[in-house]
Design a protein around this motif. Structure first.
Motif, PDB file in Angstrom:
ATOM      1  N   SER A  58     -24.613   4.552 -64.174  1.00 36.71           N
ATOM      2  CA  SER A  58     -23.816   5.548 -64.462  1.00 36.71           C
ATOM      3  C   SER A  58     -24.541   6.218 -65.759  1.00 36.71           C
ATOM      4  CB  SER A  58     -22.228   5.162 -64.720  1.00 36.71           C
ATOM      5  OG  SER A  58     -21.633   6.324 -65.388  1.00 36.71           O
ATOM      6  N   ALA A  59     -24.753   5.317 -66.765  1.00 40.23           N
ATOM      7  CA  ALA A  59     -25.513   5.518 -67.715  1.00 40.23           C
ATOM      8  C   ALA A  59     -26.200   4.532 -68.249  1.00 40.23           C
ATOM      9  CB  ALA A  59     -24.563   6.203 -68.955  1.00 40.23           C
ATOM     10  N   CYS A  60     -27.444   4.487 -69.054  1.00 38.59           N
ATOM     11  CA  CYS A  60     -27.956   3.474 -69.659  1.00 38.59           C
ATOM     12  C   CYS A  60     -28.804   3.934 -70.955  1.00 38.59           C
ATOM     13  CB  CYS A  60     -29.455   2.987 -68.604  1.00 38.59           C
ATOM     14  SG  CYS A  60     -30.579   4.335 -68.155  1.00 38.59           S
ATOM     15  N   MET A  61     -29.196   2.824 -71.701  1.00 38.46           N
ATOM     16  CA  MET A  61     -29.602   3.283 -72.821  1.00 38.46           C
ATOM     17  C   MET A  61     -30.625   2.150 -73.522  1.00 38.46           C
ATOM     18  SD  MET A  61     -26.377   2.614 -75.328  1.00 38.46           S
ATOM     19  CE  MET A  61     -27.568   2.590 -77.165  1.00 38.46           C
ATOM     20  N   GLU A  62     -31.578   2.373 -74.123  1.00 38.09           N
ATOM     21  CA  GLU A  62     -32.386   1.470 -74.767  1.00 38.09           C
ATOM     22  C   GLU A  62     -31.480   0.718 -76.131  1.00 38.09           C
ATOM     23  OE1 GLU A  62     -36.123   3.001 -75.883  1.00 38.09           O
ATOM     24  OE2 GLU A  62     -36.586   3.817 -73.933  1.00 38.09           O
ATOM     25  N   ASP A  63     -31.684  -0.523 -76.175  1.00 38.90           N
ATOM     26  CA  ASP A  63     -31.102  -1.149 -77.257  1.00 38.90           C
ATOM     27  C   ASP A  63     -31.722  -2.180 -77.683  1.00 38.90           C
ATOM     28  OD1 ASP A  63     -28.949  -1.377 -79.257  1.00 38.90           O
ATOM     29  OD2 ASP A  63     -27.321  -1.558 -77.729  1.00 38.90           O
ATOM     30  N   SER A  64     -31.233  -3.067 -78.844  1.00 43.20           N
ATOM     31  CA  SER A  64     -31.800  -4.185 -79.141  1.00 43.20           C
ATOM     32  C   SER A  64     -30.677  -5.273 -79.400  1.00 43.20           C
ATOM     33  CB  SER A  64     -32.619  -3.758 -80.573  1.00 43.20           C
ATOM     34  OG  SER A  64     -33.245  -5.097 -81.078  1.00 43.20           O
ATOM     35  N   PRO A  65     -30.840  -6.402 -79.109  1.00 45.45           N
ATOM     36  CA  PRO A  65     -31.910  -7.017 -78.549  1.00 45.45           C
ATOM     37  C   PRO A  65     -32.212  -6.892 -77.090  1.00 45.45           C
ATOM     38  CG  PRO A  65     -30.324  -8.577 -78.755  1.00 45.45           C
ATOM     39  CD  PRO A  65     -29.614  -7.341 -79.190  1.00 45.45           C
ATOM     40  N   GLU A  66     -31.097  -6.264 -76.386  1.00 45.34           N
ATOM     41  CA  GLU A  66     -31.156  -6.120 -75.081  1.00 45.34           C
ATOM     42  C   GLU A  66     -30.771  -4.479 -74.463  1.00 45.34           C
ATOM     43  OE1 GLU A  66     -30.541  -8.927 -71.981  1.00 45.34           O
ATOM     44  OE2 GLU A  66     -29.977 -10.200 -73.420  1.00 45.34           O
ATOM     45  N   ASP A  67     -31.432  -3.830 -73.482  1.00 44.11           N
ATOM     46  CA  ASP A  67     -31.097  -2.618 -73.058  1.00 44.11           C
ATOM     47  C   ASP A  67     -29.526  -2.888 -72.238  1.00 44.11           C
ATOM     48  OD1 ASP A  67     -33.346  -1.660 -73.885  1.00 44.11           O
ATOM     49  OD2 ASP A  67     -34.340  -1.512 -71.687  1.00 44.11           O
ATOM     50  N   LEU A  68     -29.020  -1.558 -72.276  1.00 39.26           N
ATOM     51  CA  LEU A  68     -27.455  -1.766 -71.473  1.00 39.26           C
ATOM     52  C   LEU A  68     -27.573  -0.734 -70.654  1.00 39.26           C
ATOM     53  CD1 LEU A  68     -25.235  -1.467 -74.957  1.00 39.26           C
ATOM     54  CD2 LEU A  68     -25.795  -3.533 -73.618  1.00 39.26           C
ATOM     55  N   LEU A  69     -26.981  -1.041 -69.501  1.00 41.79           N
ATOM     56  CA  LEU A  69     -26.553  -0.379 -68.325  1.00 41.79           C
ATOM     57  C   LEU A  69     -25.111  -0.374 -68.063  1.00 41.79           C
ATOM     58  CD1 LEU A  69     -29.136  -2.094 -65.657  1.00 41.79           C
ATOM     59  CD2 LEU A  69     -29.307   0.197 -66.916  1.00 41.79           C
ATOM     60  N   SER A  70     -24.634   0.757 -67.769  1.00 42.29           N
ATOM     61  CA  SER A  70     -23.304   1.057 -67.343  1.00 42.29           C
ATOM     62  C   SER A  70     -23.062   1.190 -65.759  1.00 42.29           C
ATOM     63  CB  SER A  70     -22.352   1.808 -68.151  1.00 42.29           C
ATOM     64  OG  SER A  70     -22.741   3.192 -67.838  1.00 42.29           O
ATOM     65  N   LEU A  71     -22.277   0.648 -64.970  1.00 42.46           N
ATOM     66  CA  LEU A  71     -22.231   0.808 -63.632  1.00 42.46           C
ATOM     67  C   LEU A  71     -20.527   1.275 -63.303  1.00 42.46           C
ATOM     68  CD1 LEU A  71     -24.111  -2.436 -62.554  1.00 42.46           C
ATOM     69  CD2 LEU A  71     -25.113  -0.366 -63.230  1.00 42.46           C
ATOM     70  N   VAL A  72     -20.559   2.152 -62.505  1.00 42.78           N
ATOM     71  CA  VAL A  72     -19.098   2.384 -61.620  1.00 42.78           C
ATOM     72  C   VAL A  72     -19.394   2.191 -60.251  1.00 42.78           C
ATOM     73  CG1 VAL A  72     -17.348   3.949 -61.637  1.00 42.78           C
ATOM     74  CG2 VAL A  72     -18.489   3.721 -63.737  1.00 42.78           C
ATOM     75  N   PHE A  73     -18.361   1.197 -59.692  1.00 37.86           N
ATOM     76  CA  PHE A  73     -18.559   1.114 -58.215  1.00 37.86           C
ATOM     77  C   PHE A  73     -17.185   0.773 -57.724  1.00 37.86           C
ATOM     78  CE2 PHE A  73     -19.532  -2.871 -60.162  1.00 37.86           C
ATOM     79  CZ  PHE A  73     -18.552  -3.714 -59.502  1.00 37.86           C
ATOM     80  N   GLU A  74     -17.122   0.868 -56.311  1.00 40.71           N
ATOM     81  CA  GLU A  74     -15.809   0.748 -55.645  1.00 40.71           C
ATOM     82  C   GLU A  74     -16.028  -0.818 -54.941  1.00 40.71           C
ATOM     83  OE1 GLU A  74     -14.804   3.843 -53.379  1.00 40.71           O
ATOM     84  OE2 GLU A  74     -13.726   5.111 -55.008  1.00 40.71           O
ATOM     85  N   SER A  75     -14.952  -1.662 -54.809  1.00 41.59           N
ATOM     86  CA  SER A  75     -14.987  -2.655 -53.959  1.00 41.59           C
ATOM     87  C   SER A  75     -14.878  -2.340 -52.616  1.00 41.59           C
ATOM     88  CB  SER A  75     -13.871  -3.541 -54.768  1.00 41.59           C
ATOM     89  OG  SER A  75     -13.728  -4.889 -53.755  1.00 41.59           O
ATOM     90  N   ARG A  76     -15.676  -2.325 -51.759  1.00 40.85           N
ATOM     91  CA  ARG A  76     -15.521  -1.860 -50.390  1.00 40.85           C
ATOM     92  C   ARG A  76     -15.983  -2.813 -49.350  1.00 40.85           C
ATOM     93  NH1 ARG A  76     -18.633   4.120 -50.659  1.00 40.85           N
ATOM     94  NH2 ARG A  76     -17.342   5.330 -51.872  1.00 40.85           N
ATOM     95  N   GLY A  77     -16.648  -3.930 -49.705  1.00 39.31           N
ATOM     96  CA  GLY A  77     -16.819  -4.789 -48.844  1.00 39.31           C
ATOM     97  C   GLY A  77     -16.959  -6.417 -49.390  1.00 39.31           C
ATOM     98  N   GLU A  78     -17.579  -7.099 -48.617  1.00 38.33           N
ATOM     99  CA  GLU A  78     -17.706  -8.598 -49.452  1.00 38.33           C
ATOM    100  C   GLU A  78     -18.701  -8.700 -50.655  1.00 38.33           C
ATOM    101  OE1 GLU A  78     -18.836 -11.536 -46.514  1.00 38.33           O
ATOM    102  OE2 GLU A  78     -17.165 -11.471 -45.118  1.00 38.33           O
ATOM    103  N   GLY A  79     -19.747  -7.924 -50.374  1.00 39.49           N
ATOM    104  CA  GLY A  79     -20.631  -8.032 -51.808  1.00 39.49           C
ATOM    105  C   GLY A  79     -20.280  -7.318 -52.759  1.00 39.49           C
TER     106      GLY A  79
END
Length: 258
Positions: A58-79
């Motif tokens: 959904s969005a990501c950013m360079e950051d310190s000490p670690e980069d950040l990722l934001s995810l948005v997803f639906e629970s649709r199956g086992e995985g």
């Protein structure tokens, strides 16, 4: 070149009964592999499942000490059900960032068009462009995602629902047509959602002479173009891989009748 990273879940929120917002600490993944908003990650969902699950960023950013990722997803199956049940502090085996994202110029002006779970990847486009408007479509009011975030990051936001429970009663392509009839001065239309929606949005954008980029969704196994599972027909008769050549393509590249 994508990298494999053990990522830590640092934030998790249920947006609805089946949609999850999750933030990961991802080492230097963004600094190494970011090529544009709309890329995805491939996540190993438990030791018993052979295939990773592709999840749009959904969005990501360079950051310190670690980069950040934001995810948005639906629970649709086992995985994705396994992934949705992870807690803050849990570790995930992530391959990314994968694919090619939207071509966005900071000084451009964009019309962002999303449908359902295709809405979240467009948030990164809003953050990478100085000016954008959004048209977001959902099945119903209880299925909406990230509306407040888009309102904070876009000049205007229009909502469409299939059942009329919020905003315009109908599909997003009708709002795209209405918008472009009044103002076609956009650098491009950027769209993500179900293929029938993308086909209709691409057709309207073409009528008004506005370039259009679309993010396609296909089932995939490897995520890096080796297994051929996500091959999709192009207008010139060739086949391209959604995972490696996409997921974002120029609308005129795609064979919409395949």
């Amino acid at each position: 070149m994508p990298i494999q990273q053990i990522c830590t879940v640092v934030e998790k929120t249920w947006l609805s009964h089946d949609a999850v917002y999750m933030v990961l600490e991802a080492g230097d993944m963004v600094r190494q592999t970011f090529r544009g908003p709309g890329q995805f990650v491939h996540i190993k969902c438990g030791s018993s499942r052979l295939l990773r699950r592709p999840i749009s960023v959904s969005a990501c950013m360079e950051d310190s000490p670690e980069d950040l990722l934001s995810l948005v997803f639906e629970s649709r199956g086992e995985g994705t059900e396994w992934l949705a049940n992870r807690a803050v502090g849990d570790k995930l085996d992530v391959l990314g960032l994968l694919g090619n994202g939207f071509d966005v110029d900071w000084e451009g002006r964009y019309l962002l068009v999303g449908g359902g779970i295709g809405v979240p990847p467009l948030r990164g486009c809003a953050q990478c462009a100085q000016e954008s408007d959004a048209i977001l479509g959902f099945r119903s009011a209880d299925k909406t995602l990230l509306i407040d975030e888009f309102r904070a990051e876009c000049g205007s936001v229009q909502i469409a629902t299939d059942d009329g429970s919020l905003g315009y009663h109908g599909f997003v392509d009708a709002l795209v047509r209405k918008t472009l009839e009044q103002d076609r001065d956009y650098t491009a239309v950027l769209a993500c959602g179900p293929k029938p929606m993308l086909k209709n949005v691409a057709k309207v954008a073409k009528e008004f002479g506005v370039p259009c980029q679309v993010s396609l969704e296909e089932r995939m196994a490897c995520g890096v173009g080796a297994c051929l599972g996500c091959a999709t027909p192009m207008a010139d008769g060739t086949m391209k891989h959604v995972c490696k050549d996409g997921p974002v393509f120029r609308a005129e590249e795609v064979d919409w009748n395949a």
